[in-house]
Write an enzyme that holds these catalytic residues in place. Structure first.
Site, PDB file in Angstrom:
ATOM      1  CB  ALA A 122      -1.454  -0.323   1.055  1.00 57.46           C
ATOM      2  CB  SER A 123       0.597   4.747   0.288  1.00 54.61           C
ATOM      3  OG  SER A 123      -0.942   4.960   1.366  1.00 54.61           O
ATOM      4  CG  LEU A 124       1.115   5.457   4.555  1.00 59.50           C
ATOM      5  CD1 LEU A 124       0.511   5.866   5.504  1.00 59.50           C
ATOM      6  CD2 LEU A 124       1.902   6.373   4.135  1.00 59.50           C
ATOM      7  CB  VAL A 131       0.869  -6.700   5.228  1.00 55.99           C
ATOM      8  CG1 VAL A 131       1.349  -7.688   5.624  1.00 55.99           C
ATOM      9  CG2 VAL A 131       0.216  -5.734   5.032  1.00 55.99           C
ATOM     10  CG  ASP A 136      -8.066   4.990   4.620  1.00 61.22           C
ATOM     11  OD1 ASP A 136      -8.580   5.974   4.200  1.00 61.22           O
ATOM     12  OD2 ASP A 136      -6.609   4.748   4.743  1.00 61.22           O
TER      13      ASP A 136
END
Length: 698
Positions: A191-193, A196, A336
């Site tokens: 994902a963006s940050l 996993v 979110d």
């Protein structure tokens, strides 16, 4: 012993991950080669990462002044970023313009959508976060763009596993093989940050998700927010916006910075689990605090599918109920809730998996929001304009009459469709012109609330195009208003039900009817919008009013019943007097004992009886015959009502049938019911005594 590597197909999203399968022999982790290709974000924007250790530490918490101070000393990096952003987007918009000129927009739609996704990935997390919010609105975004932007939720190009493993070891102070007995060779989601990995803890054997933060995200986001804050200030001045756009960006940026500290996310996850993990069919994974640091988070593994991919309307309802609890009960909410963060587990539960971006909704604003929903649904636009002041959407100096008139014009048609057909998106869209004219402002706290609701409705629309979040949330709002002990909400309920001393039973009827739809059980979701039979309606209303939570409504009902029975006695006396007078010769017309207020109370009493009996069809026929609601009816029409002849047999038989419900009530409710006649009698005697004294001395 080195950890075994999980067999892995190409990178896939979290929910599609197969069960753990292991190689037959241990295999050491292969460190990345020096020439390994880096991800596109690092390749295109890696120059942003060049911060000293001191500068990086100063950016742990959001501070516009500290960010500005850092980049004042780095003007070339700031200039390079501005050029990169402007040329990248400028080129894309230029190509789109050429497509329009050459009339090939339709053919190139999918191609341009894919190009836009790649641009956002190259520019980094701040732009990806914005796109994630947009990608949750299928009613606003063309399908081709929606498909591409939805890939930004968990299918962004991952950074090097070598870098990720090094980060884990540095953050946790242990070698990988000391922490995990197995770990996937590639990330299962990116994902963006962060990204996993699936792993198994060596000590406990538990299968977990290991989230590792991307390198450089803090530096990139800091600079992009600095640029966005500057642009927001320019836009506000040039466009004369009423909303403090910089404050809105600050609120969003603060939540982003909190999200980048995985220790805060872990605390959020534990709190979220404590508050909402007990809700039926909601699953909140546990956080492993022992192995969580600022840049690494370890949590329980979740198997399932994205909620947006399975079209499970029941779980959408569960999500609405959970969101109601988050926003309006506890005030701690998931800010979110995009499709990448909501899953349907294989045992049919709604799972939340990301707790980085959370919001706090203060008590006074929660109650103000509830009041605004009540007044909107009941078309009380004068009160709604006051609610907007309470919520901070309008300045106290706004002209209330003009605002009320404008809100009536904006919302009248939308509300006329009925509460179940009110679209949250439509309301916001219709409000645009009025917001500008009357200097509406969006408080920074409210921007995340709006985003959360809009995203939730977007997810629901993907399962049911006609789904309305406000329509599904209103039953819970109605139930809360009827049961909450808050003095402010009690006062709002009193004001809603009474106008100039007159009881507005239609509003109580609406609230009670809507509150009965507030259910989450699977067996009942299918019939939520169907008419309940009169026996079930009576039992639920009776049970509710006899509980402690229903005490406030019970007091109102007993008072109105006392007024109604008193008026019924007077009407009966009028009928008997009138009948006797007609049989005695040489007597004039009889004098009525009933006042205008008594006639209104009698009419309310009849409506209450029909409400409890659930006799909708009989009620309508009664109103047609007797002209209830017609202000031109004279007193004789009300006396005709009082005879009860036209509907008494049906009403009496229905009430007798409902009395059989009483033995089904719990013993404590039966005891409470036995106390009501004495209370009712006391109020009747009080009214009769007051009226007698009044007529003697006045």
């Amino acid at each position: 012993m080195a950890p075994l590597l999980l067999t892995s197909s190409p990178i896939h999203s979290f929910p599609a991950t197969p069960k753990l399968s292991f190689r037959s022999k241990p295999r050491p982790i292969i460190r990345a080669a020096a020439g390994l290709e880096v991800d596109s974000f690092t390749k295109k924007s890696g120059y942003l990462f060049q911060l000293s250790a001191f500068e990086a530490e100063s950016l742990l918490d959001y501070s516009p002044s500290r960010i500005a101070a850092i980049y004042r000393r780095k003007p070339l990096i700031l200039l390079r970023r501005l050029i990169q952003i402007s040329t990248t987007f400028g080129k894309w918009f230029g190509i789109r313009y050429i497509d329009n000129l050459m009339e090939r927009s339709d053919q190139m739609f999918k191609v341009r959508a894919a190009e836009l996704r790649k641009i956002l990935v190259e520019l980094g997390p701040a732009y990806i976060k914005i796109a994630q919010a947009v990608s949750s609105r299928p009613d606003l975004i063309p399908p081709s763009y929606l498909d591409e932007l939805s890939l930004l939720q968990d299918r962004i190009t991952p950074f090097s596993t070598e870098v990720a493993l090094d980060t884990i070891e540095k953050e946790l102070g242990l070698q990988i093989d000391e922490l995990f007995s197995e770990i996937s060779p590639e990330p299962v989601a990116a994902a963006s940050l962060g990204q996993v990995y699936q792993a198994r803890l060596r000590r406990s054997g538990q299968v977990v998700a290991v989230k590792v933060q991307r390198p450089g995200v803090q530096a990139a986001i800091s600079l992009d927010i600095l640029i966005l804050r500057f642009l927001a200030g320019v836009v506000k001045k040039a466009g004369k916006f009423n909303t403090d756009l910089q404050a809105v960006i600050d609120e969003w940026a603060s939540s982003l910075f909190r999200e980048m500290d995985y220790r805060k996310e872990a605390d959020n996850g534990l709190k979220f689990r404590h508050l909402y993990g007990g809700i039926k069919d909601v699953f909140v994974p546990n956080i492993n605090m022992e192995h969580t640091t600022r840049r690494v988070l370890v949590m329980e593994w979740v198997e399932g599918q994205k909620l947006s991919e399975v079209k499970d309307l029941y779980l959408v309802e569960v999500g609405v109920y959970c969101s109601f609890n988050q926003l309006l009960e506890n005030g701690f909410y998931h800010a979110d809730p995009h499709p990448g963060n909501l899953f349907r587990t294989y045992d049919g539960k709604l799972a939340y998996i990301d707790f980085g971006m959370m919001g706090e909704f203060k008590q006074e604003f929660r109650e103000g929001f509830i009041e605004a929903c009540l007044h909107l649904v009941n078309r009380d636009f004068d009160a709604l304009s006051k609610d907007f002041v309470t919520l901070g959407l309008l300045p106290p100096t706004a002209e209330k009459e003009a605002v009320t008139k404008a809100l009536t014009g904006v919302f009248q048609d939308a509300v006329a469709k009925g509460v179940q057909n009110i679209s949250f998106g439509d309301l916001l869209g219709n409000l645009g012109t009025t917001m500008y004219k009357f200097k509406f402002q969006i408080p920074s706290y409210f921007s995340l609330v709006i985003r959360s609701l809009a995203v939730l409705e977007g997810i629901a629309i993907s399962s049911d195009p006609n789904y309305k979040v406000l329509g599904s949330t209103y039953p819970w709002i109605a139930k809360k208003v009827l049961t909450d002990s808050s003095p402010q909400l009690k006062s709002s309920l009193q004001a809603l039900l009474y106008k100039d001393g007159a009881f507005r039973i239609d509003r109580l009827e609406s609230l009670l009817t809507e509150s009965l739809r507030a259910r989450t059980e699977k067996a009942l979701v299918k019939i939520q919008r169907e008419e309940a039979n009169s026996r079930m309606v009576f039992k639920e209303i009776l049970s509710f009013t006899l509980t402690e939570k229903g005490s406030f409504v019970r007091e109102i009902l007993i008072e109105e019943f006392a007024k109604g029975l008193d008026a019924l006695g007077l009407a009966t006396l009028d009928s008997l007097t009138s009948a006797a007078t007609t049989r005695i010769p040489f007597t004039g017309s009889s004098v009525s004992f009933m006042s205008k207020e008594d006639m209104i109370n009698l009419r309310t009493f009849h409506r209450l009886m029909f409400l409890l009996a659930g006799l909708e069809s009989n009620k309508k026929s009664f109103e047609e015959v007797n002209g209830v609601g017609n202000p031109n009816n004279n007193q004789s029409a009300y006396l005709e009502e009082s005879s009860l002849l036209s509907y008494q047999p049906a009403l009496v038989s229905e009430i007798l049938a409902m009395l059989s419900i009483i033995p089904e009530l719990p013993p404590e409710l039966q005891q409470q019911l036995l106390r009501l006649p004495a209370d009712l009698a006391r109020r009747l005697i009080s009214r009769a005594s007051a009226r007698t004294i009044q007529r003697i001395f006045l």
